[in-house]
Design a protein around this motif. Structure first.
Motif, PDB file in Angstrom:
ATOM      1  N   TRP A  28       0.826  -1.197   0.000  1.00  0.00           N
ATOM      2  CA  TRP A  28       0.000   0.000   0.000  1.00  0.00           C
ATOM      3  C   TRP A  28       0.865   1.254   0.000  1.00  0.00           C
ATOM      4  CZ3 TRP A  28      -5.189  -0.711  -0.334  1.00  0.00           C
ATOM      5  CH2 TRP A  28      -5.661  -1.996  -0.056  1.00  0.00           C
ATOM      6  N   THR A 131      -9.682   0.821  -1.373  1.00  0.00           N
ATOM      7  CA  THR A 131      -8.683   1.560  -0.595  1.00  0.00           C
ATOM      8  C   THR A 131      -8.646   1.003   0.825  1.00  0.00           C
ATOM      9  OG1 THR A 131     -10.295   3.262   0.023  1.00  0.00           O
ATOM     10  CG2 THR A 131      -8.947   3.673  -1.955  1.00  0.00           C
ATOM     11  N   THR A 150      -3.712   3.653  -0.764  1.00  0.00           N
ATOM     12  CA  THR A 150      -4.076   3.022  -2.034  1.00  0.00           C
ATOM     13  C   THR A 150      -3.144   1.858  -2.309  1.00  0.00           C
ATOM     14  OG1 THR A 150      -2.731   4.641  -3.222  1.00  0.00           O
ATOM     15  CG2 THR A 150      -5.082   5.108  -3.036  1.00  0.00           C
TER      16      THR A 150
END
Length: 153
Positions: A28, A131, A150
Protein backbone atom coordinates in the motif's frame (compact mmCIF):
# COMPACT_ATOMS: atom_id res chain seq x y z
CA UNK A 1 -12.08 -36.30 -17.92
CA UNK A 2 -8.44 -35.64 -17.09
CA UNK A 3 -8.24 -32.98 -19.82
CA UNK A 4 -11.32 -31.28 -18.43
CA UNK A 5 -9.79 -31.16 -14.95
CA UNK A 6 -6.53 -29.74 -16.33
CA UNK A 7 -8.44 -27.13 -18.32
CA UNK A 8 -10.30 -26.08 -15.17
CA UNK A 9 -7.02 -25.71 -13.26
CA UNK A 10 -5.45 -23.58 -15.99
CA UNK A 11 -8.58 -21.44 -16.29
CA UNK A 12 -8.56 -20.78 -12.54
CA UNK A 13 -4.88 -19.80 -12.67
CA UNK A 14 -5.62 -17.33 -15.46
CA UNK A 15 -8.26 -15.38 -13.50
CA UNK A 16 -7.36 -11.70 -13.26
CA UNK A 17 -6.26 -10.34 -9.88
CA UNK A 18 -9.50 -8.38 -9.47
CA UNK A 19 -11.45 -11.63 -9.49
CA UNK A 20 -9.67 -12.77 -6.33
CA UNK A 21 -11.19 -12.06 -2.94
CA UNK A 22 -10.28 -8.56 -1.73
CA UNK A 23 -7.88 -8.44 1.18
CA UNK A 24 -5.93 -5.98 3.33
CA UNK A 25 -2.86 -8.08 2.52
CA UNK A 26 -0.57 -6.55 -0.06
CA UNK A 27 1.50 -3.43 -0.65
CA UNK A 28 0.00 0.00 0.00
CA UNK A 29 1.03 3.59 -0.69
CA UNK A 30 0.58 5.73 2.42
CA UNK A 31 -1.65 8.82 2.37
CA UNK A 32 1.41 11.09 2.32
CA UNK A 33 2.73 9.29 -0.77
CA UNK A 34 6.11 8.96 0.93
CA UNK A 35 6.19 5.24 1.75
CA UNK A 36 5.02 1.85 0.58
CA UNK A 37 3.95 -0.60 3.28
CA UNK A 38 3.56 -4.36 2.86
CA UNK A 39 0.81 -5.81 5.05
CA UNK A 40 0.94 -9.54 5.72
CA UNK A 41 0.17 -12.08 8.41
CA UNK A 42 2.52 -11.51 11.35
CA UNK A 43 5.38 -14.02 11.49
CA UNK A 44 4.89 -14.23 15.26
CA UNK A 45 1.22 -14.63 16.32
CA UNK A 46 2.03 -12.73 19.53
CA UNK A 47 2.53 -9.65 17.31
CA UNK A 48 -1.10 -9.79 16.16
CA UNK A 49 -3.05 -10.96 13.13
CA UNK A 50 -1.44 -8.57 10.62
CA UNK A 51 1.82 -6.65 10.51
CA UNK A 52 3.10 -4.03 8.10
CA UNK A 53 6.65 -3.15 7.11
CA UNK A 54 8.07 -0.31 5.04
CA UNK A 55 9.22 -1.74 1.69
CA UNK A 56 9.62 1.45 -0.34
CA UNK A 57 10.40 5.13 0.20
CA UNK A 58 9.79 8.09 -2.11
CA UNK A 59 12.33 10.91 -1.70
CA UNK A 60 13.19 10.31 1.96
CA UNK A 61 15.07 13.07 3.76
CA UNK A 62 17.71 13.07 6.46
CA UNK A 63 17.74 15.16 9.64
CA UNK A 64 18.98 18.16 7.64
CA UNK A 65 16.01 17.96 5.22
CA UNK A 66 18.19 16.88 2.28
CA UNK A 67 16.92 13.95 0.19
CA UNK A 68 18.84 10.72 0.85
CA UNK A 69 18.88 7.32 -0.84
CA UNK A 70 16.09 5.05 0.50
CA UNK A 71 18.59 2.42 1.65
CA UNK A 72 20.38 4.86 3.96
CA UNK A 73 17.30 6.61 5.42
CA UNK A 74 17.23 6.31 9.22
CA UNK A 75 14.42 6.63 11.75
CA UNK A 76 15.94 9.84 13.16
CA UNK A 77 12.62 11.17 14.54
CA UNK A 78 12.02 8.17 16.82
CA UNK A 79 11.31 9.15 20.42
CA UNK A 80 13.57 6.30 21.57
CA UNK A 81 17.18 7.45 21.01
CA UNK A 82 18.30 3.82 20.69
CA UNK A 83 16.10 3.41 17.56
CA UNK A 84 17.09 6.60 15.73
CA UNK A 85 19.85 4.88 13.75
CA UNK A 86 17.71 1.97 12.50
CA UNK A 87 17.03 1.79 8.77
CA UNK A 88 13.56 2.82 7.65
CA UNK A 89 13.35 0.19 4.90
CA UNK A 90 12.13 -3.00 6.55
CA UNK A 91 11.02 -1.14 9.68
CA UNK A 92 7.76 -2.31 11.31
CA UNK A 93 4.98 0.24 10.88
CA UNK A 94 1.83 -1.60 12.05
CA UNK A 95 1.37 -4.49 14.49
CA UNK A 96 -0.84 -5.87 17.27
CA UNK A 97 -4.12 -5.95 15.35
CA UNK A 98 -6.93 -8.29 16.31
CA UNK A 99 -9.27 -9.96 13.84
CA UNK A 100 -12.96 -9.06 13.83
CA UNK A 101 -15.93 -10.93 12.38
CA UNK A 102 -15.18 -9.17 9.07
CA UNK A 103 -12.02 -10.65 7.47
CA UNK A 104 -10.96 -7.20 6.24
CA UNK A 105 -11.42 -5.22 9.45
CA UNK A 106 -8.75 -5.26 12.16
CA UNK A 107 -8.88 -3.40 15.46
CA UNK A 108 -6.82 -2.65 18.53
CA UNK A 109 -3.46 -2.41 16.80
CA UNK A 110 -0.59 0.04 16.82
CA UNK A 111 0.78 2.26 14.07
CA UNK A 112 4.10 4.08 14.10
CA UNK A 113 4.18 7.56 12.59
CA UNK A 114 7.69 8.04 11.23
CA UNK A 115 7.00 11.72 10.59
CA UNK A 116 6.81 12.52 14.32
CA UNK A 117 8.29 9.38 15.92
CA UNK A 118 5.13 8.50 17.88
CA UNK A 119 3.07 5.32 18.19
CA UNK A 120 -0.73 5.47 18.07
CA UNK A 121 -3.56 3.00 18.56
CA UNK A 122 -5.21 2.12 15.25
CA UNK A 123 -7.96 0.32 13.36
CA UNK A 124 -7.74 -0.80 9.72
CA UNK A 125 -10.47 -1.65 7.24
CA UNK A 126 -10.61 -2.42 3.53
CA UNK A 127 -13.12 -0.11 1.86
CA UNK A 128 -15.59 -1.13 -0.89
CA UNK A 129 -13.62 0.95 -3.42
CA UNK A 130 -10.45 -1.08 -2.70
CA UNK A 131 -8.68 1.56 -0.59
CA UNK A 132 -7.45 0.94 2.93
CA UNK A 133 -8.81 3.10 5.77
CA UNK A 134 -6.55 3.56 8.78
CA UNK A 135 -7.75 5.35 11.87
CA UNK A 136 -4.94 6.32 14.24
CA UNK A 137 -5.92 7.66 17.64
CA UNK A 138 -5.00 8.38 21.25
CA UNK A 139 -7.40 6.98 23.85
CA UNK A 140 -10.56 6.66 21.75
CA UNK A 141 -11.04 6.35 17.97
CA UNK A 142 -13.19 9.45 18.29
CA UNK A 143 -9.97 11.42 18.96
CA UNK A 144 -7.89 10.55 15.96
CA UNK A 145 -7.06 10.95 12.32
CA UNK A 146 -8.12 8.87 9.35
CA UNK A 147 -5.84 8.16 6.41
CA UNK A 148 -6.69 6.46 3.13
CA UNK A 149 -3.99 4.28 1.56
CA UNK A 150 -4.08 3.02 -2.03
CA UNK A 151 -2.94 -0.36 -3.24
CA UNK A 152 0.35 -0.50 -5.16
CA UNK A 153 -0.14 -2.45 -8.38
Amino acid sequence: MRRLALAAVFAAMALPAWAQAPSVMGTWLTASGKAQVRIEACANPASGAICGFIVGLINPTGPDGVVVAPEVANDFRNQDPALRSRKVLGMPLIWGFKKTSDPNVFEGGQIYNGENGKIYSANISLQPDGTLRLRGYVGSPMFGETQIWTRVK
